[in-house]
Design a protein around this motif. Sequence first.
Motif, PDB file in Angstrom:
ATOM      1  N   LYS A  37     -42.471 -17.925 -15.419  1.00 41.79           N
ATOM      2  CA  LYS A  37     -43.135 -16.837 -16.522  1.00 41.79           C
ATOM      3  C   LYS A  37     -45.043 -17.051 -15.619  1.00 41.79           C
ATOM      4  N   TYR A  38     -45.499 -16.445 -15.458  1.00 45.22           N
ATOM      5  CA  TYR A  38     -47.322 -16.425 -14.661  1.00 45.22           C
ATOM      6  C   TYR A  38     -46.883 -16.073 -15.663  1.00 45.22           C
ATOM      7  N   ASP A  39     -48.893 -16.275 -15.555  1.00 42.85           N
ATOM      8  CA  ASP A  39     -50.470 -15.846 -16.638  1.00 42.85           C
ATOM      9  C   ASP A  39     -50.907 -14.820 -15.955  1.00 42.85           C
ATOM     10  N   VAL A  40     -50.884 -13.853 -16.489  1.00 43.45           N
ATOM     11  CA  VAL A  40     -50.769 -12.352 -16.032  1.00 43.45           C
ATOM     12  C   VAL A  40     -52.453 -11.914 -16.420  1.00 43.45           C
ATOM     13  N   ASN A  41     -53.474 -12.134 -15.687  1.00 38.30           N
ATOM     14  CA  ASN A  41     -54.641 -11.482 -16.004  1.00 38.30           C
ATOM     15  C   ASN A  41     -54.826  -9.513 -15.772  1.00 38.30           C
ATOM     16  N   ILE A  42     -55.257  -9.412 -17.031  1.00 44.82           N
ATOM     17  CA  ILE A  42     -55.383  -7.763 -16.697  1.00 44.82           C
ATOM     18  C   ILE A  42     -56.182  -6.987 -17.305  1.00 44.82           C
ATOM     19  N   SER A  43     -57.638  -6.842 -16.576  1.00 42.22           N
ATOM     20  CA  SER A  43     -58.581  -6.100 -16.925  1.00 42.22           C
ATOM     21  C   SER A  43     -58.113  -4.690 -16.603  1.00 42.22           C
TER      22      SER A  43
END
Length: 228
Positions: A37-43
Amino acid sequence: MADITSPVEALHLGSPVSVPPVNTWANVVQQKRSMKKYDVNISETNGESVVMVPEEVFEDSSPLWEDFFIGKFLATAPHVAKVHAIFNKIWALGDKSQMIELIEINSTTMKFRICNPVTRNRVLRRSMWNLAEIPMVMSKWSPFREESSLEFKTVPLWVHLKNVPMDMFSWKGHSFVTSAVGEPVRLHLETAQCSNFKIAKVFVNADFSKELPRVMNFSTSAGKHAKV
């Protein structure tokens, strides 16, 4: 020579030994296919969601299709079941966990999946294999060149020439005759030493963008003809 002490000998000597876990092919495959599981930063940019892919995703990452090869037979291929049985015996060496998978593309082409990297390197290094006296050229498959993956540019091989006229039994003559196949590289020692005039052997980078000629008819301005 380095002084190597085996784990068993070390135990007898009373030395503490740390034995690494057995790294089987099954473990390697499992590690290769593991997920996280990756930490996904959505902008948001211009009303659209944007995610920056970190370099970690590309580091030490192998594509799922790296196991695939294309095998091109120089004539109609044997039955796919026969190819499967023989190459599994040759390449997998009886190890059922390393069985070679393949599917038939057409009458002269098959797609192979070889999971063992050692076997992949061996197969690619040799390049050309023979099955039931039919040569087969192996090449890496890639989805980036799906349309051209069945085409081979050049493949090194020995060309055997019969009935070469004596006045063409020369470096220039052999070069000219084999130029119909590809780029001539060198003569076999047997041919260079003229120890066999019945068959001339020339190492050629064969042009696989076109069908290789089986027989060629040659004519000269003096009216001489030869079928090689």
